[in-house]
Design a protein around this motif. Structure first.
Motif, PDB file in Angstrom:
ATOM      1  N   SER A 271      41.874  42.049  41.309  1.00 22.73           N
ATOM      2  CA  SER A 271      42.778  43.180  40.871  1.00 22.73           C
ATOM      3  C   SER A 271      43.254  43.821  42.302  1.00 22.73           C
ATOM      4  CB  SER A 271      42.154  44.121  40.242  1.00 22.73           C
ATOM      5  OG  SER A 271      41.144  44.818  40.871  1.00 22.73           O
TER       6      SER A 271
ATOM      7  N   TYR B 277      37.812  48.785  34.969  1.00 15.16           N
ATOM      8  CA  TYR B 277      38.544  47.883  35.868  1.00 15.16           C
ATOM      9  C   TYR B 277      39.779  47.556  34.933  1.00 15.16           C
ATOM     10  CZ  TYR B 277      33.987  47.896  37.938  1.00 15.16           C
ATOM     11  OH  TYR B 277      32.783  48.283  38.692  1.00 15.16           O
TER      12      TYR B 277
ATOM     13  N   CYS C  34      38.728  48.365  43.035  1.00 13.34           N
ATOM     14  CA  CYS C  34      38.054  49.322  42.173  1.00 13.34           C
ATOM     15  C   CYS C  34      37.617  50.616  42.655  1.00 13.34           C
ATOM     16  CB  CYS C  34      36.438  48.462  41.986  1.00 13.34           C
ATOM     17  SG  CYS C  34      36.413  46.836  41.523  1.00 13.34           S
TER      18      CYS C  34
END
Length: 636
Positions: free
Chosen positions: A82, A218, A224
């Motif tokens: 991510s 998440y 994060c």
């Protein structure tokens, strides 16, 4: 002008003295590497033609003319992380900004980027630490074409930033800026997520509820939001002068983030030889910058992984630091931030409370940072007390706040959360290790209990599931070092031990493995060195031995007579063959066999020029030598 703190100067002086032969050799090497400008002018016509054959349009013509500076982009973009997914669009932003500024940019190469959040508790985690070395080598491969006059490194997470930096420092003659992508917006709180994990561990909720909780935490692009290794990386890049000021914690896919990315391209062009402000990365990362990095780590309760990574980064620049340097500074650097797992807030809350600008301002005012350092925006760290804003569509830097916007998250130098840093060096009969105490309540910082010895985290899980751990104990989890199995993070143990501590038991962990920035409320002495597979004393511990952990005093010991301890044989791993095959482990055998001890960064790269070979430094740490060295260290 505030006078530097005496302990800051003490550590800096000994780092400079210790590093002089290796740092001089490094500087000599990179100074010789800065040759003809533009760099590609040194290539033959055939070499150069290969270098621009893949380009189109005006960029191809500019490269061919050999007049304007060229930026090499090294990126860790992939769709698995991510934090790194936003990098998909960064090269186009960078190329456009470079063109507008009379230069050009090429995508030089990609580096792998694995996610510990996906692999932890699985076989792939055993490749994680050594992915740092792969990333460093991949960075070197990208830059070795000698087409570039500057570089931009795009990376955020655990091993990626250290790997990029180690690789970039081998091209220390190139001006280089690190370009962050920023954190994801806040989702489910870290505290609530941890509660659901513990509920799952005790059978109070099912997998569906656990998955929903994790997905709510998440949930989108960006890092994060807890203060683990990824966000500790971003703090370090800023406090060591490799980011544009205030850029670490700006969200991805925002106008400010895109403006900062474009400005990184414009600024790195100004740092090239042609533009008159030449500042290569090898002169930004010096002894004072490294010491500043240690201070930032301590003041924020940052990731324990950096007791490995920062050591390896320093060595890549010819600088030698050790855990004594961390420990000396920890006694004088106050804890100014509380971000999960050290508190309830996330990194977005930290940024809103004043963030890096406030933190750096206060550390400078306390004499705990070197201001007289080189950075990518010029001389002096004071520029990093400013924060970026978009005013009328123009990127501008303004003074950061002078008062914390939330003293539960971020405090001034005169009202710290605790008077000393968030990390401690631990030493005694069991060797040397580190502990992150910023998240450990004072009443849990001292544990004296019988050992229960395990050779894997799976064995701990099995004992927990069987109800065998409802008592006071210290889990000794050995054969988890870099030589044994790549030194995986042992996150599976966090909720288990947390449950037992909440039930009133006195529990702790001692291991030659890692726990990383997620080290939480249970005292965990990690990176114990030398590791069990290198004849380290953890291999002598038996179930039932009384282990003594005193995080305040830095004691890691076992209550046993010296003669009996010396006579004890060292255990042999029963799982070593399993650690060498499957899931790509075979490809990393050369890394495992070459890994240096944890205190040398657990790196596979050889000794520095002017330094004794690693073998002579760590072979003597084995077996009986450890006890005498640890005893001597404690007497000091």
């Amino acid at each position: 002008m505030v006078s530097p703190h005496s302990q800051l100067m003490k550590v800096t002086k000994r780092v400079i003295e210790r590093s002089k032969p290796t740092r001089d050799a490094y500087l000599s090497r990179i100074d010789k590497a800065q040759g003809k400008f533009p760099a590609r002018g040194a290539l033959s016509c055939a070499n150069l033609a290969h270098g621009f054959a893949g380009l189109e349009g005006n960029d191809k013509l500019v490269i061919k003319q050999i007049r304007q500076p060229n930026i090499g982009i090294v990126s860790s973009y992939n769709e698995m992380l991510s934090a790194h997914a936003p990098y998909k669009d960064f090269p186009d932003i960078i190329k456009a900004a470079a063109r507008e500024s009379g230069g050009v940019a090429q995508f030089a190469g990609g580096v792998p980027a694995m996610c510990d959040g996906i692999t932890q508790g699985n076989a792939g985690m055993e490749l994680s630490l050594f992915s740092r070395e792969v990333i460093a080598m991949s960075t070197a491969v990208a830059l070795t074409h000698n087409m570039f006059d500057a570089a931009l490194c795009l990376g955020v997470c655990d091993k990626i930033v250290p790997g990029l930096l180690i690789g970039a420092l081998q091209f220390g003659h190139l001006p280089t800026i690190f370009v962050p992508a920023g954190p994801m917006t806040s989702g489910l709180s870290n505290d609530d997520k941890a509660k659901v994990r513990q509920q799952f561990a005790t059978g109070q909720c099912g997998r569906d509820a656990l998955l929903e909780s994790e997905a709510a935490a998440y949930h989108g692009h960006g890092t994060c939001t807890f203060y683990g290794t990824a966000n500790s990386n971003q703090m370090l890049m800023e406090i060591m002068g490799l980011h544009l000021p205030g850029s670490a914690f700006v969200h991805p896919h925002t106008p400010l983030r895109d403006a900062l990315t474009a400005q990184a391209a414009r600024r790195v062009l100004e740092l090239t030889v042609e533009r008159g402000q030449y500042m290569p990365i090898g002169h930004v990362i010096d002894e004072k910058a490294i010491v500043n990095g240690i201070v930032g780590l301590l003041a924020t309760g940052g990731s324990t992984n950096h007791t490995l990574h920062l050591v390896a980064i320093a060595r890549a620049a010819g600088i030698i630091i050790d855990w004594d340097d961390f420990d000396t500074l920890s006694a004088s650097v106050p804890l100014l931030a509380k971000v999960y797992p050290n508190g309830k807030a996330d990194v977005n809350h930290f940024h809103a409370a004043g963030g890096m600008a406030f933190l750096i301002r206060n550390l400078l005012e306390g004499g705990l940072l070197h201001d007289d350092v080189n950075t990518v925006v010029g001389k002096g760290l004071a520029r990093y007390t400013e924060e970026p804003k978009l005013l009328d569509g123009k990127l501008t830097w303004v003074p950061g706040v002078t008062e914390s916007q939330d003293t539960a998250v971020l405090r001034a130098i005169n009202e710290p959360f605790q008077p000393d840093g968030g990390l401690r060096l631990m030493q005694g009969k069991l060797g040397r290790g580190v502990i992150k105490i910023s998240a450990v309540a004072k009443q849990h910082r001292t544990v004296k209990a019988p050992a229960i010895v395990f050779d894997s985290q799976e064995a701990v899980q099995e004992a927990f599931d069987n109800g065998e751990l409802k008592r006071d104990f210290v889990a000794v989890v050995r054969f988890q070092g870099a030589r044994a199995n790549g030194m995986p993070e042992l996150h599976r143990l966090t909720p288990l031990l947390g449950v037992l501590q909440d039930q009133g038991f006195h529990v702790a962990l001692v291991t030659d493995g890692r726990m990383s920035g997620a080290s939480g409320k249970v005292p965990a002495v990690i990176h114990v060195s030398p590791e069990a597979l290198l004849q380290g004393p953890l291999g002598k511990v038996r179930t039932g031995d009384t282990i003594v952990i005193d995080a305040e005093a830095g004691v890691l010991d076992v209550e046993i007579e010296d003669a009996e301890w010396a006579a004890r044989p060292i255990a042999v791993s029963q799982h070593q063959a399993e650690n060498e095959v499957g899931f790509g482990r075979e490809l990393f055998g050369v890394f495992r066999s070459a890994a240096a001890p944890a205190e040398l960064g657990a790196s596979v790269f050889g000794p520095l020029v002017g330094e004794a070979p690693h073998a002579t430094r760590h072979e003597g740490q084995a077996a009986s030598a450890v006890s005498s060295e640890a005893s001597h260290a404690m007497q000091k």
